[in-house]
Design an enzyme around this catalytic site. Structure first.
Site, PDB file in Angstrom:
ATOM      1  N   ASP A 185      -9.166  -8.899  31.640  1.00  0.00           N
ATOM      2  CA  ASP A 185      -8.074  -8.229  30.927  1.00  0.00           C
ATOM      3  C   ASP A 185      -6.912  -8.072  31.895  1.00  0.00           C
ATOM      4  OD1 ASP A 185      -6.910  -6.603  28.748  1.00  0.00           O
ATOM      5  OD2 ASP A 185      -7.082  -4.980  30.210  1.00  0.00           O
ATOM      6  N   GLU A 269      -7.480 -13.322  27.131  1.00  0.00           N
ATOM      7  CA  GLU A 269      -6.793 -13.156  25.860  1.00  0.00           C
ATOM      8  C   GLU A 269      -5.688 -14.191  25.749  1.00  0.00           C
ATOM      9  OE1 GLU A 269      -6.820  -8.509  24.798  1.00  0.00           O
ATOM     10  OE2 GLU A 269      -5.660  -9.097  26.522  1.00  0.00           O
ATOM     11  N   ASP A 365      -9.555  -0.470  30.847  1.00  0.00           N
ATOM     12  CA  ASP A 365      -9.290  -1.893  31.105  1.00  0.00           C
ATOM     13  C   ASP A 365     -10.587  -2.685  31.250  1.00  0.00           C
ATOM     14  OD1 ASP A 365      -6.440  -1.660  31.130  1.00  0.00           O
ATOM     15  OD2 ASP A 365      -6.646  -0.632  33.050  1.00  0.00           O
TER      16      ASP A 365
END
Ligand SMILES: [Zn+2]
Length: 403
Positions: A185, A269, A365
């Protein structure tokens, strides 16, 4: 497996040669801008867009016209490559991937390229390259150049000229030494959080330099344009920008290498999607103005960094025989990994995740990174890797810095 590699060295041209190099870059910029103006005029008149081949014909005319005869003294191939760049910029624009091409300014991204190894010579042993109409130019040879020569690019950065030599290498298909998978992330407060719990803080010195840059830019604004002091200040800023870029690149390379070495599967992502869906992240209950300003600063520094980070991870994984999967970022920061409850309420502050249904709590996170990893596994299990599995990076990728 075939690998593309790029070696970047700082050139050490004699002053006269440096001026010549600047002149070639100027000719390329001239051709780019002229072709762009032509395309815009045609567009305004409702005429058909010209492609690369048609533009090359125009170029021949310009090289023979008396008012732009200076183009005839520049090597032809870099000029043509400029038109190719414009053509690509337009295609990206037409297909919705980029903004409309803009005119090039002097001193910004000065660069030109020789697309064919027949057009240049690399003397690896003595650290020099031979370029048409420029002759031999020495470079700071920090390592040997391996592989078959493909193309060569000259560019200016922070007041210096650099040569980028791209080669192709045939290597055995690699098998990744690790068998583990990791979710990553990326964010503002922490540059990256891993599903393993490890986190990478952004480089502190970047912020310091960024502040200095802002100061220098204010100073530039107070100076009279194009005067001696203004030029000096401009050069100082260019130098500082180059330094910031070096620090950032160094950090990105170290981080991406660490992750790539340790994990065969890296899940990220898809940030182009995320920037839309999670733009407000970190401002929910922002704990104070100062924090927000800092976050904004970091964000501006890292904005380019994220895309570059992914690019590096992708090619490094390709080299090692691993893969990178990009997943849909929706809900990765709001899902409880324990009970599956999805709610924005789960993430009341920037730092902490606490599920409102089952009470599960974790570092926000790291929790997001775990959800990202889970989504990556799901993508692979479904075999639904269309659009998720990125093709191996075919851009020239390895960079050897000779600062
Ligand atoms: Zn829960």
């Amino acid at each position: 497996m075939r690998l593309l590699k790029a070696y970047r060295f700082r050139l050490e041209p004699a002053p006269a040669t440096a001026r010549e190099i600047g002149r070639v870059a100027g000719c390329c910029r001239f051709v780019f801008n002229r072709a762009l103006a032509l395309e815009r005029e045609r567009f305004d008149r409702g005429e058909k867009h010209l492609g690369y081949v048609a533009l090359c014909k125009e170029l021949t005319g310009w090289r023979h016209a008396p008012e732009s005869a200076f183009l005839g003294e520049a090597p032809i191939h870099p000029l043509q490559q400029t038109l190719k760049d414009l053509d690509r910029a337009y295609r990206n624009f037409f297909e919705g991937r980029a903004d409309r091409p803009r005119f090039k300014k002097k001193g910004r991204h000065d660069a030109f390229r020789y697309p064919d190894p027949l057009q240049f010579v690399v003397d690896d042993r003595h650290g020099r390259v031979k370029l048409p109409k420029l002759g031999w130019v020495r470079y700071r040879r920090s390592r040997a150049v391996a592989g078959t020569l493909k193309q060569l690019t000259i560019s200016r950065c922070g007041g210096h000229w650099f040569v980028s030599i791209q080669t192709e290498l045939e290597v055995a298909e690699p098998v990744h030494p690790a068998s583990s998978a990791v979710g990553v992330d990326v964010g503002v407060a922490k540059f990256a959080a891993l599903s393993t719990g490890a986190t990478f803080a952004p480089v502190n010195s970047l912020r310091k330099h960024q502040k200095k840059l802002a100061r220098e830019q204010r100073s530039l604004a107070r100076k009279e344009k194009f005067k001696q002091n203004w030029r000096k200040q401009k050069a100082r800023i260019a130098k500082l920008c180059a330094k910031i870029a070096r620090i950032r690149n160094d950090f990105l390379h170290k981080t991406s290498t660490t992750i790539s070495k340790n994990h065969a599967l890296v899940v990220l992502e898809d940030l182009s999607v995320r920037s839309m869906s999670r733009s407000a992240r970190g401002t929910v209950n922002a704990p104070g103005r100062n924090v927000r300003a800092k976050a904004g600063l970091n964000k501006s520094i890292l904005d380019q960094g994220w895309a570059e980070f992914r690019r590096q991870l992708e090619y490094k994984q390709t080299w090692r025989g691993g893969i990178v999967v990009a997943i849909d970022p929706r809900n990765t920061s709001r899902t409880c990994p324990f009970c599956g409850h999805v709610s924005a309420e789960n993430r009341k502050t920037q730092a902490v995740f606490r599920c409102v249904r089952c009470g599960y709590d974790a570092d926000a996170d790291v929790n997001a990174a775990r959800n990202i990893l889970a989504a990556g596994h799901a993508v692979i299990a479904c075999g639904d890797t269309k659009g998720a599995l990125r093709p191996p990076a075919q851009e020239p990728t390895s960079v050897s810095e000779a600062a």
